[in-house]
Write an enzyme that holds these catalytic residues in place. Structure first.
Site, PDB file in Angstrom:
ATOM      1  N   LYS A  77      28.155 -14.414   8.772  1.00 16.73           N
ATOM      2  CA  LYS A  77      27.446 -13.131   8.870  1.00 16.73           C
ATOM      3  C   LYS A  77      27.727 -12.214   7.680  1.00 16.73           C
ATOM      4  CE  LYS A  77      26.949 -13.270  13.867  1.00 16.73           C
ATOM      5  NZ  LYS A  77      26.968 -12.531  15.144  1.00 16.73           N
ATOM      6  N   ASN A  98      22.826 -10.959  10.895  1.00 18.18           N
ATOM      7  CA  ASN A  98      22.639 -12.080  11.821  1.00 18.18           C
ATOM      8  C   ASN A  98      21.167 -12.497  11.923  1.00 18.18           C
ATOM      9  OD1 ASN A  98      21.780  -9.817  13.480  1.00 18.18           O
ATOM     10  ND2 ASN A  98      21.963 -11.197  15.229  1.00 18.18           N
ATOM     11  N   ALA A 138      38.641  -9.691  13.494  1.00 24.00           N
ATOM     12  CA  ALA A 138      38.152  -8.867  12.385  1.00 24.00           C
ATOM     13  C   ALA A 138      37.027  -9.579  11.641  1.00 24.00           C
ATOM     14  CB  ALA A 138      39.299  -8.527  11.432  1.00 24.00           C
ATOM     15  N   ARG A 162      45.085 -11.369  13.676  1.00 20.28           N
ATOM     16  CA  ARG A 162      46.233 -12.142  13.195  1.00 20.28           C
ATOM     17  C   ARG A 162      46.522 -11.845  11.718  1.00 20.28           C
ATOM     18  NH1 ARG A 162      44.456 -16.280  16.944  1.00 20.28           N
ATOM     19  NH2 ARG A 162      46.198 -16.928  18.272  1.00 20.28           N
TER      20      ARG A 162
END
Length: 273
Positions: A77, A98, A138, A162
């Site tokens: 995306k 998208n 994220a 993470r």
């Protein structure tokens, strides 16, 4: 790159090939849904799915394959931004595409994820005033979720990923609070925006066992993820990504064909078969 507002793209009636690109892509129900709507609306066209690698995305978008429109799913995306010749205002503000329109050598990037997520919560009469949202991940869809939450009145948004620097970059752009991965903050709604859960046994490795009476939302629409199964067993409200998926697809279809297809029980049941 030109940024455009209201999309007004001339349509060539002979160009009726559509598809979704991603990696992985075999799980996608987009072809099933769009081909159903094409048939229902008597549009002579076909919708398929295409597995691509990162290095092949640009080459594919620039190739002349008589394609009118493309949907984009994980993890591309943001990748496709590099190859769009124009962006709608929403695609630009979210830095996430998208939905792509291919017309007259133009590659026009749009975003229907914001609409999809926002509408799915509106259906549940969700009111964001004085609510806290906790976002996990994220990736490319997160900015769309943030914009939709802001539209619904949510101003306090915490993000955790993470790879912390990715969360920090989003926090800077969209006025978010960053939390270390593994730390569970107080929230009203938590949204899993990672791809962890595409395989049913996938686990985020986060402990929500003490959390009760909250909203757990997973943007993955099939199957029910471990994230949601565990939340439901602890008396939380759970929402999968089914309605977000349907609404973003509905908006994409409208952009391409000028027709807003109906979402009814028959359409919803397509995703359950």
């Amino acid at each position: 790159m030109q940024i455009i507002g209201i999309l007004n793209v001339p349509r060539n009636k002979n160009m009726k090939k559509y598809l979704v690109i991603g990696n992985p892509i075999e799980h996608s129900l987009s072809p099933k849904l769009h081909n159903y709507w094409l048939n229902k609306n008597k549009i002579d066209g076909n919708y398929e799915k295409k597995l691509l690698t990162e290095e092949k995305v640009g080459e594919f978008l620039r190739s002349n394959q008589n394609i009118s429109g493309i949907n984009v799913t994980v993890p591309f995306k943001k990748t496709v931004l590099n190859y769009c010749t124009e962006l709608t205002e929403l695609a630009s503000s979210s830095q996430s595409v998208n939905t792509i329109i291919l017309s007259n050598d133009k590659i026009i990037g749009d975003n229907t994820d914001v609409y999809g997520f926002e509408q799915s919560l509106k259906d549940l009469n969700f009111h964001g005033l004085n609510k806290t949202a906790f976002i996990l991940g994220a990736g490319g869809v997160v900015a769309s979720v943030v914009i939709a939450l802001n539209n619904l009145g949510v101003k306090n948004i915490v993000i955790s990923n993470r790879t912390k620097n990715k969360a920090e970059a989003l926090a800077k752009d969209y006025n978010l609070v960053v939390s270390d991965w593994g730390k569970i903050v107080d929230f009203d709604i938590v949204i899993n925006c990672t791809s962890i859960g595409l395989n049913q046994d996938d686990s985020l490795g986060l402990d929500f066992s003490e959390v009760k009476d909250k909203i757990f939302y997973d943007i993955i629409y099939k199957p029910k993820t471990k994230f949601l199964i565990d939340a439901e067993s602890s008396d939380n409200q759970i929402i999968d990504g089914k309605m977000m998926f349907l609404y973003q697809a509905q908006k994409s279809f409208e952009i391409w064909h000028g027709i807003k297809p109906e979402i009814n029980k028959e359409v919803i049941n397509l995703l359950n078969d």
